[in-house]
Design a protein around this motif. Structure first.
Motif, short mmCIF file in Angstrom:
data_model
loop_
_atom_site.label_atom_id
_atom_site.label_comp_id
_atom_site.label_asym_id
_atom_site.label_seq_id
_atom_site.Cartn_x
_atom_site.Cartn_y
_atom_site.Cartn_z
N UNK A 45 1.49 -1.18 0.14
CA UNK A 45 -0.28 -0.09 -0.41
C UNK A 45 0.99 1.18 -0.10
N UNK A 46 1.87 1.36 0.92
CA UNK A 46 2.61 2.39 0.73
C UNK A 46 3.43 2.35 -0.54
N UNK A 47 3.59 1.47 -1.34
CA UNK A 47 4.55 1.57 -2.68
C UNK A 47 2.99 2.32 -3.65
N UNK A 48 2.29 1.71 -3.09
CA UNK A 48 1.07 2.33 -4.09
C UNK A 48 0.83 3.53 -3.95
N UNK A 49 0.87 3.99 -3.12
CA UNK A 49 0.77 5.26 -2.67
C UNK A 49 1.75 6.38 -3.48
N UNK A 50 3.20 5.64 -3.25
CA UNK A 50 4.45 6.57 -3.47
C UNK A 50 4.04 6.64 -4.99
N UNK A 51 4.14 5.67 -6.26
CA UNK A 51 3.89 5.47 -7.07
C UNK A 51 2.30 6.46 -8.31
N UNK A 52 1.69 6.15 -6.90
CA UNK A 52 0.73 7.88 -6.97
C UNK A 52 1.03 9.36 -6.83
N UNK A 53 1.84 9.72 -5.70
CA UNK A 53 2.23 10.87 -5.31
C UNK A 53 3.41 10.93 -6.77
N UNK A 54 4.34 9.94 -7.39
CA UNK A 54 5.05 10.38 -8.11
C UNK A 54 4.52 10.58 -9.62
N UNK A 55 2.95 10.29 -9.83
CA UNK A 55 2.23 10.75 -11.01
C UNK A 55 1.79 12.24 -10.90
N UNK A 56 1.06 12.05 -9.53
CA UNK A 56 0.81 13.37 -9.24
C UNK A 56 1.56 15.01 -10.01
N UNK A 57 2.66 14.30 -9.09
CA UNK A 57 3.84 15.10 -9.33
C UNK A 57 4.17 15.65 -10.57
N UNK A 58 4.16 14.18 -11.50
CA UNK A 58 4.97 14.84 -13.05
C UNK A 58 3.76 15.25 -13.74
N UNK A 59 2.31 15.20 -13.39
CA UNK A 59 1.00 16.15 -13.84
C UNK A 59 1.56 17.99 -13.43
N UNK A 60 2.11 17.78 -12.50
CA UNK A 60 1.94 18.85 -11.84
C UNK A 60 3.46 20.29 -13.04
N UNK A 61 4.37 19.37 -12.59
CA UNK A 61 5.75 19.65 -13.29
C UNK A 61 5.64 20.03 -14.58
N UNK A 62 4.47 18.99 -15.06
CA UNK A 62 4.54 19.42 -16.63
C UNK A 62 3.29 19.85 -17.00
N UNK A 63 2.93 20.98 -15.75
CA UNK A 63 1.49 21.99 -16.18
C UNK A 63 2.04 22.59 -14.67
N UNK A 64 3.00 23.35 -14.83
CA UNK A 64 3.25 24.83 -13.80
C UNK A 64 1.92 25.00 -13.45
N UNK A 65 1.92 25.69 -11.70
CA UNK A 65 0.84 26.62 -12.18
C UNK A 65 1.53 27.00 -10.05
N UNK A 66 0.71 28.43 -9.78
CA UNK A 66 1.07 28.88 -8.74
C UNK A 66 -0.12 28.66 -7.83
N UNK A 67 -1.31 27.20 -7.77
CA UNK A 67 -2.34 27.27 -7.73
C UNK A 67 -2.08 26.72 -6.43
N UNK A 68 -1.08 26.14 -6.50
CA UNK A 68 -1.45 24.84 -5.37
C UNK A 68 -0.13 25.65 -4.58
N UNK A 69 0.50 26.64 -4.58
CA UNK A 69 1.22 27.59 -3.36
C UNK A 69 1.37 27.15 -1.84
N UNK A 70 0.14 27.74 -1.65
CA UNK A 70 -0.26 28.04 0.10
C UNK A 70 -0.26 26.74 0.19
N UNK A 71 -0.76 25.60 -0.46
CA UNK A 71 -0.76 23.96 0.41
C UNK A 71 0.03 23.43 0.04
N UNK A 72 1.41 23.84 -0.49
CA UNK A 72 2.22 23.04 -1.04
C UNK A 72 3.43 24.19 0.58
N UNK A 73 3.58 24.87 0.73
CA UNK A 73 3.69 25.86 2.25
C UNK A 73 3.73 25.08 3.74
N UNK A 74 2.19 24.83 3.47
CA UNK A 74 1.18 24.18 4.25
C UNK A 74 1.95 23.42 4.99
#
Length: 76
Positions: free
Chosen positions: A38-67
């Motif tokens: 389950x931990x590995x699956x969550x890691x892979x899901x997070x990596x997938x999401x990170x690739x999506x965010x990296x390919x589509x930069x936006x400051x929309x999540x800056x506050x969330x990231x800081x928190x």
């Protein structure tokens, strides 16, 4: 639903699993394996999401990231 499977693991991993059980960190060998998968699956899901965010930069999540960056990780 669950399915029983048989896997062969190296002795050192089985020893690790048994130490987890002896320490009270898990109820069974199966519980340790499920937790790891389950931990590995969550890691892979997070990596997938990170690739999506990296390919589509936006400051929309800056506050969330800081928190979230100030919070300890609880991956279990």
């Amino acid at each position: 639903m669950t399915t029983q499977i048989a896997v062969r693991l190296p002795d050192d991993l089985v020893q690790y699993i048994d130490r987890e059980i002896a320490a009270g960190a898990a109820a069974s060998r199966a519980a340790v394996v499920v937790r790891a998968l389950e931990r590995d699956r969550r890691r892979q899901d997070a990596e997938h999401d990170a690739r999506i965010y990296a390919a589509n930069p936006s400051d929309e999540f800056d506050d969330f990231h800081a928190w979230t960056s100030r919070r300890p990780m609880d991956i279990d």
